[in-house]
Scaffold this motif. Structure first.
Motif, mmCIF file in Angstrom:
data_model
loop_
_atom_site.group_PDB
_atom_site.id
_atom_site.type_symbol
_atom_site.label_atom_id
_atom_site.label_comp_id
_atom_site.label_asym_id
_atom_site.label_seq_id
_atom_site.Cartn_x
_atom_site.Cartn_y
_atom_site.Cartn_z
ATOM 1 N N ARG A 47 5.704 0.437 -2.587
ATOM 2 C CA ARG A 47 5.588 1.559 -3.520
ATOM 3 C C ARG A 47 4.158 1.580 -4.019
ATOM 4 N N LEU A 48 3.547 2.750 -4.059
ATOM 5 C CA LEU A 48 2.168 2.909 -4.499
ATOM 6 C C LEU A 48 2.153 3.612 -5.843
ATOM 7 N N ASP A 49 1.479 3.009 -6.803
ATOM 8 C CA ASP A 49 1.329 3.603 -8.129
ATOM 9 C C ASP A 49 0.001 4.350 -8.155
ATOM 10 N N LEU A 50 0.061 5.679 -8.230
ATOM 11 C CA LEU A 50 -1.143 6.510 -8.183
ATOM 12 C C LEU A 50 -1.822 6.662 -9.536
ATOM 13 N N GLY A 51 -1.160 6.274 -10.595
ATOM 14 C CA GLY A 51 -1.757 6.344 -11.918
ATOM 15 C C GLY A 51 -1.491 7.645 -12.659
ATOM 16 N N ALA A 52 -1.408 8.750 -11.949
ATOM 17 C CA ALA A 52 -1.125 10.044 -12.575
ATOM 18 C C ALA A 52 -0.400 10.924 -11.564
ATOM 19 N N GLU A 53 0.421 11.815 -12.069
ATOM 20 C CA GLU A 53 1.256 12.658 -11.220
ATOM 21 C C GLU A 53 0.443 13.555 -10.292
ATOM 22 N N ASP A 54 -0.709 14.000 -10.747
ATOM 23 C CA ASP A 54 -1.503 14.942 -9.950
ATOM 24 C C ASP A 54 -2.456 14.249 -8.966
ATOM 25 N N ILE A 81 1.586 5.019 8.904
ATOM 26 C CA ILE A 81 2.468 5.064 7.732
ATOM 27 C C ILE A 81 3.065 6.452 7.573
ATOM 28 N N GLU A 82 4.081 6.523 6.736
ATOM 29 C CA GLU A 82 4.580 7.817 6.281
ATOM 30 C C GLU A 82 4.886 7.707 4.793
ATOM 31 N N PHE A 83 4.652 8.790 4.096
ATOM 32 C CA PHE A 83 5.016 8.881 2.693
ATOM 33 C C PHE A 83 6.468 9.335 2.660
ATOM 34 N N VAL A 84 7.361 8.471 2.188
ATOM 35 C CA VAL A 84 8.792 8.722 2.273
ATOM 36 C C VAL A 84 9.289 9.528 1.082
ATOM 37 N N TRP A 85 8.809 9.205 -0.100
ATOM 38 C CA TRP A 85 9.234 9.916 -1.302
ATOM 39 C C TRP A 85 8.075 9.942 -2.290
ATOM 40 N N ARG A 86 8.189 10.849 -3.269
ATOM 41 C CA ARG A 86 7.184 10.969 -4.323
ATOM 42 C C ARG A 86 7.883 11.354 -5.612
ATOM 43 N N ARG A 87 7.685 10.562 -6.644
ATOM 44 C CA ARG A 87 8.234 10.851 -7.977
ATOM 45 C C ARG A 87 7.178 10.558 -9.024
ATOM 46 N N ARG A 88 6.841 11.569 -9.767
ATOM 47 C CA ARG A 88 5.804 11.470 -10.786
ATOM 48 C C ARG A 88 4.557 10.794 -10.230
ATOM 49 N N GLU A 89 4.143 9.667 -10.789
ATOM 50 C CA GLU A 89 2.886 9.041 -10.358
ATOM 51 C C GLU A 89 3.078 7.991 -9.266
ATOM 52 N N ARG A 90 4.274 7.888 -8.710
ATOM 53 C CA ARG A 90 4.543 6.889 -7.670
ATOM 54 C C ARG A 90 4.981 7.548 -6.371
ATOM 55 N N CYS A 91 4.735 6.819 -5.275
ATOM 56 C CA CYS A 91 5.232 7.283 -3.978
ATOM 57 C C CYS A 91 5.628 6.071 -3.136
ATOM 58 N N GLY A 92 6.565 6.290 -2.242
ATOM 59 C CA GLY A 92 7.037 5.236 -1.350
ATOM 60 C C GLY A 92 6.384 5.380 0.005
ATOM 61 N N ILE A 93 5.900 4.272 0.542
ATOM 62 C CA ILE A 93 5.222 4.275 1.830
ATOM 63 C C ILE A 93 5.961 3.358 2.787
ATOM 64 N N ARG A 94 6.235 3.862 3.985
ATOM 65 C CA ARG A 94 6.911 3.082 5.022
ATOM 66 C C ARG A 94 5.943 2.876 6.175
ATOM 67 N N PHE A 95 5.935 1.650 6.709
ATOM 68 C CA PHE A 95 5.163 1.366 7.914
ATOM 69 C C PHE A 95 5.964 1.833 9.122
ATOM 70 N N LEU A 96 5.388 2.665 9.950
ATOM 71 C CA LEU A 96 5.991 3.026 11.231
ATOM 72 C C LEU A 96 5.509 2.052 12.303
ATOM 73 N N ALA A 97 4.290 1.567 12.130
ATOM 74 C CA ALA A 97 3.694 0.539 12.992
ATOM 75 C C ALA A 97 2.578 -0.116 12.191
#
Length: 105
Positions: A47-54, A81-97
């Motif tokens: 999970r990546l914390d972007l710090g702010a929603e925008d 990678i792929e960005f699997v989900w995004r909620r507010r200032e966080r997003c989920g990242i999955r490794f494809l390879a």
């Protein structure tokens, strides 16, 4: 080891917070850089914390493969990678390879 134990071990998330630099190549554009913190780390992603929603660039799409370089602890790891989900200032990242050498191999 039972099959369920193997599956659980493979998908287990580690409650770490690791400073990370993520460089994403989005098509023919210049690379996009995220200097942030990776959380809830597993073999298959984080999970990546972007710090702010925008802070999530509009050029990126969910569920689409991107080439990326993940830099952490002095190591640079090439991945798809792929960005699997995004909620507010966080997003989920999955490794494809990915190359070997991730925090959890």
């Amino acid at each position: 080891m039972t099959p369920t134990a193997s599956l659980h071990r493979r998908e287990c998330r580690v409650p770490l917070r690791v400073p990370i630099l993520l460089e994403v190549l989005a098509g023919g554009r210049l690379p996009l850089f995220f200097e942030s913190v990776a959380e809830e780390i597993s073999r298959s992603g984080f999970r990546l914390d972007l710090g702010a929603e925008d802070q999530f660039p509009s050029a990126l799409e969910l569920k689409r493969a991107y080439r990326a370089t993940v830099t952490f602890g002095g190591k640079a790891l090439e991945a798809v990678i792929e960005f699997v989900w995004r909620r507010r200032e966080r997003c989920g990242i999955r490794f494809l390879a990915r190359e070997k050498g991730w925090i959890i191999n």
